[in-house]
Each structure stands twice: as C-alpha cells, then as structure tokens.
Design a protein around this motif. Sequence first.
Motif, PDB file in Angstrom:
ATOM      1  N   GLY A  39      78.135   2.469 -11.408  1.00 41.42           N
ATOM      2  CA  GLY A  39      78.620   1.712 -10.447  1.00 41.42           C
ATOM      3  C   GLY A  39      77.076   0.969  -9.769  1.00 41.42           C
ATOM      4  N   VAL A  40      75.937   1.574  -9.984  1.00 44.33           N
ATOM      5  CA  VAL A  40      74.651   1.159  -9.662  1.00 44.33           C
ATOM      6  C   VAL A  40      74.161  -0.002 -10.619  1.00 44.33           C
ATOM      7  N   GLY A  41      74.686   0.172 -11.856  1.00 48.07           N
ATOM      8  CA  GLY A  41      74.599  -0.753 -13.054  1.00 48.07           C
ATOM      9  C   GLY A  41      75.133  -2.244 -12.510  1.00 48.07           C
ATOM     10  N   LEU A  42      76.411  -1.968 -11.980  1.00 48.83           N
ATOM     11  CA  LEU A  42      77.278  -3.230 -11.623  1.00 48.83           C
ATOM     12  C   LEU A  42      76.451  -3.943 -10.415  1.00 48.83           C
ATOM     13  N   ALA A  43      75.995  -3.225  -9.578  1.00 51.78           N
ATOM     14  CA  ALA A  43      75.303  -3.640  -8.460  1.00 51.78           C
ATOM     15  C   ALA A  43      74.083  -4.485  -8.783  1.00 51.78           C
ATOM     16  N   SER A  44      73.368  -3.872 -10.015  1.00 52.18           N
ATOM     17  CA  SER A  44      72.330  -4.427 -10.216  1.00 52.18           C
ATOM     18  C   SER A  44      72.234  -5.717 -11.014  1.00 52.18           C
ATOM     19  N   ALA A  45      73.554  -5.832 -11.722  1.00 49.83           N
ATOM     20  CA  ALA A  45      73.810  -6.772 -12.762  1.00 49.83           C
ATOM     21  C   ALA A  45      74.312  -8.230 -11.889  1.00 49.83           C
ATOM     22  N   VAL A  46      74.737  -7.754 -10.438  1.00 58.73           N
ATOM     23  CA  VAL A  46      75.156  -9.381  -9.827  1.00 58.73           C
ATOM     24  C   VAL A  46      73.732 -10.100  -9.460  1.00 58.73           C
ATOM     25  N   TRP A  57      71.464  11.531  -3.515  1.00 56.47           N
ATOM     26  CA  TRP A  57      71.914  10.278  -3.180  1.00 56.47           C
ATOM     27  C   TRP A  57      70.679   9.660  -2.387  1.00 56.47           C
ATOM     28  N   ARG A  58      70.292   8.287  -2.693  1.00 60.93           N
ATOM     29  CA  ARG A  58      69.611   7.416  -1.926  1.00 60.93           C
ATOM     30  C   ARG A  58      70.502   6.636  -1.057  1.00 60.93           C
ATOM     31  N   SER A  59      69.893   6.320   0.218  1.00 57.93           N
ATOM     32  CA  SER A  59      70.554   5.729   1.404  1.00 57.93           C
ATOM     33  C   SER A  59      70.616   4.096   1.171  1.00 57.93           C
ATOM     34  N   ALA A  60      71.612   3.458   1.547  1.00 58.69           N
ATOM     35  CA  ALA A  60      71.606   1.968   1.606  1.00 58.69           C
ATOM     36  C   ALA A  60      70.290   1.333   1.958  1.00 58.69           C
ATOM     37  N   ASP A  61      69.802   2.108   3.047  1.00 57.94           N
ATOM     38  CA  ASP A  61      68.357   1.599   3.591  1.00 57.94           C
ATOM     39  C   ASP A  61      67.307   1.527   2.409  1.00 57.94           C
ATOM     40  N   TRP A  62      67.457   2.648   1.628  1.00 59.45           N
ATOM     41  CA  TRP A  62      66.400   2.903   0.453  1.00 59.45           C
ATOM     42  C   TRP A  62      66.656   1.613  -0.566  1.00 59.45           C
ATOM     43  N   ALA A  63      67.999   1.665  -0.815  1.00 63.98           N
ATOM     44  CA  ALA A  63      68.510   0.578  -1.872  1.00 63.98           C
ATOM     45  C   ALA A  63      68.192  -0.893  -1.301  1.00 63.98           C
ATOM     46  N   ARG A  64      68.212  -1.048  -0.076  1.00 67.42           N
ATOM     47  CA  ARG A  64      67.834  -2.535   0.448  1.00 67.42           C
ATOM     48  C   ARG A  64      66.176  -2.663   0.097  1.00 67.42           C
ATOM     49  N   GLU A  65      65.450  -1.655   0.566  1.00 64.08           N
ATOM     50  CA  GLU A  65      64.012  -1.571   0.351  1.00 64.08           C
ATOM     51  C   GLU A  65      63.604  -1.907  -0.814  1.00 64.08           C
ATOM     52  N   LYS A  66      64.224  -1.606  -1.689  1.00 61.72           N
ATOM     53  CA  LYS A  66      63.796  -1.506  -3.172  1.00 61.72           C
ATOM     54  C   LYS A  66      64.270  -2.825  -3.949  1.00 61.72           C
ATOM     55  N   GLY A  67      65.071  -3.665  -3.196  1.00 60.62           N
ATOM     56  CA  GLY A  67      65.776  -4.789  -3.571  1.00 60.62           C
ATOM     57  C   GLY A  67      67.150  -4.878  -4.300  1.00 60.62           C
ATOM     58  N   LEU A  68      67.551  -3.922  -4.368  1.00 58.95           N
ATOM     59  CA  LEU A  68      68.918  -3.598  -4.912  1.00 58.95           C
ATOM     60  C   LEU A  68      69.925  -4.381  -4.131  1.00 58.95           C
ATOM     61  N   TYR A  69      70.105  -4.172  -2.926  1.00 55.35           N
ATOM     62  CA  TYR A  69      70.747  -5.240  -1.920  1.00 55.35           C
ATOM     63  C   TYR A  69      69.985  -6.058  -0.937  1.00 55.35           C
ATOM     64  N   THR A  70      70.537  -7.055  -0.660  1.00 54.11           N
ATOM     65  CA  THR A  70      69.906  -8.221  -0.008  1.00 54.11           C
ATOM     66  C   THR A  70      69.677  -7.849   1.433  1.00 54.11           C
ATOM     67  N   ASP A  71      71.041  -7.592   1.857  1.00 53.01           N
ATOM     68  CA  ASP A  71      71.215  -7.298   3.271  1.00 53.01           C
ATOM     69  C   ASP A  71      72.304  -5.916   3.462  1.00 53.01           C
ATOM     70  N   ILE A  72      72.253  -5.233   4.439  1.00 58.11           N
ATOM     71  CA  ILE A  72      73.460  -4.123   4.701  1.00 58.11           C
ATOM     72  C   ILE A  72      73.859  -4.081   6.160  1.00 58.11           C
ATOM     73  N   PHE A  73      75.041  -3.807   6.163  1.00 57.66           N
ATOM     74  CA  PHE A  73      75.932  -4.192   7.568  1.00 57.66           C
ATOM     75  C   PHE A  73      76.471  -2.945   8.099  1.00 57.66           C
ATOM     76  N   ASP A  74      76.652  -2.936   9.289  1.00 57.17           N
ATOM     77  CA  ASP A  74      77.220  -1.560   9.926  1.00 57.17           C
ATOM     78  C   ASP A  74      78.645  -1.619   9.384  1.00 57.17           C
ATOM     79  N   THR A  75      79.275  -2.657   9.270  1.00 50.75           N
ATOM     80  CA  THR A  75      80.939  -2.553   9.073  1.00 50.75           C
ATOM     81  C   THR A  75      81.293  -3.663   7.936  1.00 50.75           C
TER      82      THR A  75
END
Length: 259
Positions: free
Chosen positions: A119-126, A174-192
């Motif tokens: 699943g992390v692989g899929l998120a990285s491939a987009v 587990w690493r948080s969504a915040d961690w993943a955003r800091e590392k560049g996996l996610y562009t933005d994270i949202f509350d909902t």
Amino acid sequence: MSTANAVDQGHVEYKVNDKGIATIEFGHPLSNSLPGKILQKLADTITELGENDTVKVIVLTSAGERAFCAGASFDELISIKDFPTGKEFFSGFAKVINASRKCPKLIIGRVQGKAVGGGVGLASAVDYCLATKHAAVKLSELAIGIGPFVVGPAVERKIGVSAMSQLAINATEWRSADWAREKGLYTDIFDTAEEMDEELENLANTLANSNPEAMMLLKKIFWEGTENWDELLSERAAMSGQLVLSEFTVNAINKFKAK
C-alpha cells in the motif's frame, strides 16, 4: 473466509467523467489487501486508461473509509509453495508500479486510511498524493521474514534512502501521516476525507484543463532514471519469491494471521 475465497475476492472499477477525469477504485474485504488477480487488473486498468485519449488525468483510490491498503494478501502468501508462483505473485506489485511509471497521464493518489507494505508502494508510485490524518504508514515486510524489495525503489524514489530504511528496518512501527508528509510521500494531509476530496476535485479539474502534452513530458522528466525498472523490479520479485518459501517466513505469516 477461506484462503481460496479471499484470493478470489476484491474488485477494480473505474469511471471517466465528462471532463476526462478517470477514477480507479480497488477494494477487498480484508482491509483492501491485494491478491494477485487484483494486482493484475489494477496494472491493466492503469495501462488502458493511460492509452485512452479521452482521459486527461487519473485518480487512484480504494474502497471504504478506514484502510487505504493492507498490502499483500496473507492468504495468497501462505498458499505459495514454489519459487515460480512466489515470483509471479510479487511481480504483481512490480506490474502496478511499472504501469503507473509508464502511464503518460498524471496519477493523483487518494489515501483515506492506513497503508501497509504494498500500500505504501502504491502511494509512492502515484505522481501526487493526498491523504487524511488517519493515513499512517508501515513497511511490515521484515516482520514476516521478507523485505520491501519490490516496492522499495518506488518508496525510496519518493522519500529517500534514509526514510525508506527507517520504515523497512523498524517494520512493526506505524509512522504518522504527518511523518509521511514531511518525508514527501504525501503532498497534503486533511482532517477529513471530505476536505481531501474537495482539494482533489479542484486539482483534478485544473489538470483536466491543462495541456496533455506538457503533462506527459513533465511526467517523463519526473521518472527519469527509472528506465531499468522492468528488469530491476523483476529481480526484486525473485528475492521475495524465494524468501516467502522459507520456514521462517511461513511461520511468521501464520503467527501474523493468527493474531
């Protein structure tokens, strides 16, 4: 749910709206885990939409609210009894990553919940990934006696060797969504999910009106240096295909499934 049953379940569906925004949804009753049949269908769908002239941009999402993707199907992993079958199963992830890489359209990821392993692989491939605050990540492969070999190049390309090695080595944390955003996996994270979907719709609409040729060239540039991935990911699939046969891994997967 029996093993045969679990391996045969799941879906990949897509729709294209009048603006040329294609949305691919995959799903499976077991936290959107990925059996081989679903991986193949996902790769084929990404390729097909990439070749469809009416499609301007692709959104990749999964069913439900809680989990984005639990990674490899444990039911299928435990049924693998020989190397060719093992390599073929892990090649499924390689096919999806390579289909995403070669697709001439930009792919936006929508990650509404936790992502594990593949699943992390899929998120990285987009090409651009939005997530909710619930989208924690974990590369759990080492904990079951294998390693994130096939998804590794995609994850490393996105977040770097240091962050990738943190995930791969500390395979139970587990690493948080915040961690993943800091590392560049996610562009933005949202509350909902609603807030995420609003942003996603805005971006997709903007891209649908952008120059298709410019986006295709941009994508080519983003993926420069990955031209050897057909061969590389096949070699990586062989590593996992071999390890999944070991007594250590079989015992580890059975313990995981018993939890």
